[in-house]
Write a protein that holds these residues in place. Structure first.
Motif, PDB file in Angstrom:
ATOM      1  N   GLY A  27       0.790  -1.224   0.000  1.00 31.48           N
ATOM      2  CA  GLY A  27       0.000   0.000   0.000  1.00 31.48           C
ATOM      3  C   GLY A  27       0.819   1.270   0.000  1.00 31.48           C
ATOM      4  O   GLY A  27       0.282   2.361  -0.194  1.00 31.48           O
ATOM      5  N   SER A  28       2.135   1.164   0.192  1.00 26.47           N
ATOM      6  CA  SER A  28       2.987   2.351   0.225  1.00 26.47           C
ATOM      7  C   SER A  28       2.966   3.075  -1.113  1.00 26.47           C
ATOM      8  O   SER A  28       2.998   2.453  -2.166  1.00 26.47           O
ATOM      9  N   HIS A  29       2.942   4.396  -1.056  1.00 23.58           N
ATOM     10  CA  HIS A  29       2.937   5.222  -2.267  1.00 23.58           C
ATOM     11  C   HIS A  29       4.303   5.845  -2.527  1.00 23.58           C
ATOM     12  O   HIS A  29       4.483   6.540  -3.516  1.00 23.58           O
ATOM     13  N   GLU A  30       5.247   5.609  -1.622  1.00 24.47           N
ATOM     14  CA  GLU A  30       6.584   6.184  -1.767  1.00 24.47           C
ATOM     15  C   GLU A  30       7.631   5.200  -1.262  1.00 24.47           C
ATOM     16  O   GLU A  30       7.463   4.592  -0.209  1.00 24.47           O
ATOM     17  N   VAL A  31       8.711   5.061  -2.046  1.00 22.41           N
ATOM     18  CA  VAL A  31       9.791   4.148  -1.704  1.00 22.41           C
ATOM     19  C   VAL A  31      11.117   4.881  -1.867  1.00 22.41           C
ATOM     20  O   VAL A  31      11.301   5.616  -2.839  1.00 22.41           O
ATOM     21  N   THR A  32      12.021   4.666  -0.930  1.00 23.01           N
ATOM     22  CA  THR A  32      13.381   5.183  -1.040  1.00 23.01           C
ATOM     23  C   THR A  32      14.347   4.015  -0.912  1.00 23.01           C
ATOM     24  O   THR A  32      14.216   3.189  -0.008  1.00 23.01           O
ATOM     25  N   PHE A  33      15.300   3.968  -1.846  1.00 28.00           N
ATOM     26  CA  PHE A  33      16.273   2.885  -1.878  1.00 28.00           C
ATOM     27  C   PHE A  33      17.670   3.489  -1.918  1.00 28.00           C
ATOM     28  O   PHE A  33      17.962   4.350  -2.738  1.00 28.00           O
ATOM     29  N   ARG A  34      18.514   3.027  -1.016  1.00 26.66           N
ATOM     30  CA  ARG A  34      19.909   3.467  -0.958  1.00 26.66           C
ATOM     31  C   ARG A  34      20.803   2.236  -1.123  1.00 26.66           C
ATOM     32  O   ARG A  34      21.056   1.526  -0.161  1.00 26.66           O
ATOM     33  N   PRO A  35      21.293   1.999  -2.350  1.00 26.27           N
ATOM     34  CA  PRO A  35      22.126   0.818  -2.578  1.00 26.27           C
ATOM     35  C   PRO A  35      23.517   0.987  -1.979  1.00 26.27           C
ATOM     36  O   PRO A  35      24.000   2.106  -1.818  1.00 26.27           O
ATOM     37  N   CYS A  36      24.127  -0.119  -1.651  1.00 28.33           N
ATOM     38  CA  CYS A  36      25.525  -0.150  -1.214  1.00 28.33           C
ATOM     39  C   CYS A  36      26.283  -0.973  -2.247  1.00 28.33           C
ATOM     40  O   CYS A  36      25.918  -0.961  -3.410  1.00 28.33           O
ATOM     41  N   LYS A  37      27.255  -1.732  -1.826  1.00 28.65           N
ATOM     42  CA  LYS A  37      28.029  -2.545  -2.760  1.00 28.65           C
ATOM     43  C   LYS A  37      27.254  -3.804  -3.147  1.00 28.65           C
ATOM     44  O   LYS A  37      26.756  -4.530  -2.283  1.00 28.65           O
ATOM     45  N   LEU A  38      27.165  -4.061  -4.446  1.00 28.39           N
ATOM     46  CA  LEU A  38      26.518  -5.273  -4.928  1.00 28.39           C
ATOM     47  C   LEU A  38      27.293  -6.492  -4.454  1.00 28.39           C
ATOM     48  O   LEU A  38      28.519  -6.472  -4.397  1.00 28.39           O
ATOM     49  N   ALA A  39      26.576  -7.536  -4.112  1.00 33.41           N
ATOM     50  CA  ALA A  39      27.218  -8.750  -3.618  1.00 33.41           C
ATOM     51  C   ALA A  39      26.562  -9.980  -4.227  1.00 33.41           C
ATOM     52  O   ALA A  39      25.345 -10.118  -4.208  1.00 33.41           O
ATOM     53  N   ALA A  40      27.400 -10.855  -4.763  1.00 31.53           N
ATOM     54  CA  ALA A  40      26.897 -12.115  -5.312  1.00 31.53           C
ATOM     55  C   ALA A  40      26.435 -13.008  -4.165  1.00 31.53           C
ATOM     56  O   ALA A  40      26.811 -12.809  -3.017  1.00 31.53           O
ATOM     57  N   GLY A  41      25.592 -13.960  -4.492  1.00 29.29           N
ATOM     58  CA  GLY A  41      25.133 -14.882  -3.465  1.00 29.29           C
ATOM     59  C   GLY A  41      23.933 -15.666  -3.919  1.00 29.29           C
ATOM     60  O   GLY A  41      23.591 -15.701  -5.100  1.00 29.29           O
ATOM     61  N   THR A  42      23.282 -16.271  -2.967  1.00 28.78           N
ATOM     62  CA  THR A  42      22.048 -17.014  -3.193  1.00 28.78           C
ATOM     63  C   THR A  42      20.935 -16.214  -2.552  1.00 28.78           C
ATOM     64  O   THR A  42      21.010 -15.889  -1.365  1.00 28.78           O
ATOM     65  N   PHE A  43      19.922 -15.910  -3.328  1.00 25.38           N
ATOM     66  CA  PHE A  43      18.844 -15.043  -2.879  1.00 25.38           C
ATOM     67  C   PHE A  43      17.497 -15.746  -3.059  1.00 25.38           C
ATOM     68  O   PHE A  43      17.389 -16.716  -3.804  1.00 25.38           O
ATOM     69  N   SER A  44      16.484 -15.214  -2.406  1.00 24.91           N
ATOM     70  CA  SER A  44      15.144 -15.773  -2.570  1.00 24.91           C
ATOM     71  C   SER A  44      14.116 -14.663  -2.401  1.00 24.91           C
ATOM     72  O   SER A  44      14.389 -13.643  -1.764  1.00 24.91           O
ATOM     73  N   ALA A  45      12.958 -14.885  -3.001  1.00 28.43           N
ATOM     74  CA  ALA A  45      11.848 -13.948  -2.868  1.00 28.43           C
ATOM     75  C   ALA A  45      10.542 -14.725  -2.953  1.00 28.43           C
ATOM     76  O   ALA A  45      10.393 -15.620  -3.792  1.00 28.43           O
ATOM     77  N   ASP A  46       9.629 -14.387  -2.093  1.00 26.91           N
ATOM     78  CA  ASP A  46       8.324 -15.035  -2.051  1.00 26.91           C
ATOM     79  C   ASP A  46       7.309 -14.005  -1.583  1.00 26.91           C
ATOM     80  O   ASP A  46       7.293 -13.632  -0.411  1.00 26.91           O
ATOM     81  N   PRO A  47       6.458 -13.532  -2.492  1.00 30.82           N
ATOM     82  CA  PRO A  47       5.473 -12.532  -2.094  1.00 30.82           C
ATOM     83  C   PRO A  47       4.328 -13.106  -1.256  1.00 30.82           C
ATOM     84  O   PRO A  47       3.512 -12.363  -0.733  1.00 30.82           O
ATOM     85  N   GLY A  48       4.282 -14.438  -1.141  1.00 28.74           N
ATOM     86  CA  GLY A  48       3.195 -15.047  -0.399  1.00 28.74           C
ATOM     87  C   GLY A  48       1.895 -15.079  -1.179  1.00 28.74           C
ATOM     88  O   GLY A  48       0.838 -15.379  -0.628  1.00 28.74           O
ATOM     89  N   THR A  49       1.975 -14.759  -2.460  1.00 31.77           N
ATOM     90  CA  THR A  49       0.811 -14.766  -3.354  1.00 31.77           C
ATOM     91  C   THR A  49       1.256 -15.386  -4.679  1.00 31.77           C
ATOM     92  O   THR A  49       2.404 -15.796  -4.821  1.00 31.77           O
ATOM     93  N   ALA A  50       0.379 -15.382  -5.656  1.00 35.55           N
ATOM     94  CA  ALA A  50       0.736 -15.830  -7.004  1.00 35.55           C
ATOM     95  C   ALA A  50       1.289 -14.665  -7.821  1.00 35.55           C
ATOM     96  O   ALA A  50       1.226 -14.656  -9.041  1.00 35.55           O
ATOM     97  N   GLY A  51       1.862 -13.678  -7.146  1.00 34.18           N
ATOM     98  CA  GLY A  51       2.476 -12.529  -7.827  1.00 34.18           C
ATOM     99  C   GLY A  51       3.530 -12.997  -8.810  1.00 34.18           C
ATOM    100  O   GLY A  51       4.164 -14.039  -8.614  1.00 34.18           O
ATOM    101  N   PRO A  52       3.745 -12.242  -9.881  1.00 34.28           N
ATOM    102  CA  PRO A  52       4.602 -12.700 -10.979  1.00 34.28           C
ATOM    103  C   PRO A  52       6.082 -12.805 -10.621  1.00 34.28           C
ATOM    104  O   PRO A  52       6.702 -11.830 -10.195  1.00 34.28           O
ATOM    105  N   ILE A  53       6.644 -13.996 -10.828  1.00 30.56           N
ATOM    106  CA  ILE A  53       8.080 -14.154 -10.632  1.00 30.56           C
ATOM    107  C   ILE A  53       8.848 -13.370 -11.692  1.00 30.56           C
ATOM    108  O   ILE A  53       9.986 -12.972 -11.457  1.00 30.56           O
TER     109      ILE A  53
END
Length: 119
Positions: A44-70
């Motif tokens: 529901g947020s209408h505003e997002v702020t993102f401050r990146p740091c150093k990119l890092a390789a690795g193993t990641f995961s994401a699960d929206p808890g819905t059938a949202g598009p991978i």
């Protein structure tokens, strides 16, 4: 790639404005790859702020808890993962052919071959 980004009026003209679960999951995935700081990353947020740091390789995961598009999560994380300069893997949960998002066939039949041609 290390510049802070602020996005306002997120999906303001949509029937359900603001971030949905899949958007939050995609943002958190990018945050993890960039070891960054993220604010406004709630449904529901209408505003997002993102401050990146150093990119890092690795193993990641994401699960929206819905059938949202991978595919949305893939698009969000692909470039940051490529720029880590090392191998990354990602486990995604969600839908593969969701309305108003690119279908998985687009990713495998169009985007992937195009990226392979680029090296």
């Amino acid at each position: 790639l290390h510049q802070p980004v602020r996005v306002t009026n997120v999906r303001a003209t949509r029937g359900k404005p603001g971030l949905a679960m899949q958007h939050v999951a995609a943002l958190r995935l990018v945050r993890d790859v960039a070891r960054g700081k993220l604010s406004g990353n709630s449904v529901g947020s209408h505003e997002v702020t993102f401050r990146p740091c150093k990119l890092a390789a690795g193993t990641f995961s994401a699960d929206p808890g819905t059938a949202g598009p991978i595919t949305l999560m893939m698009q969000a994380a692909l470039m940051p993962m490529l720029f880590t300069g090392e191998a990354c893997s990602c486990s995604l949960r969600g839908g593969t052919d969701v309305a108003e998002s690119p279908p998985l066939d687009f990713m495998t039949r169009v985007l992937r071959p195009t990226l392979q041609l680029m090296g």
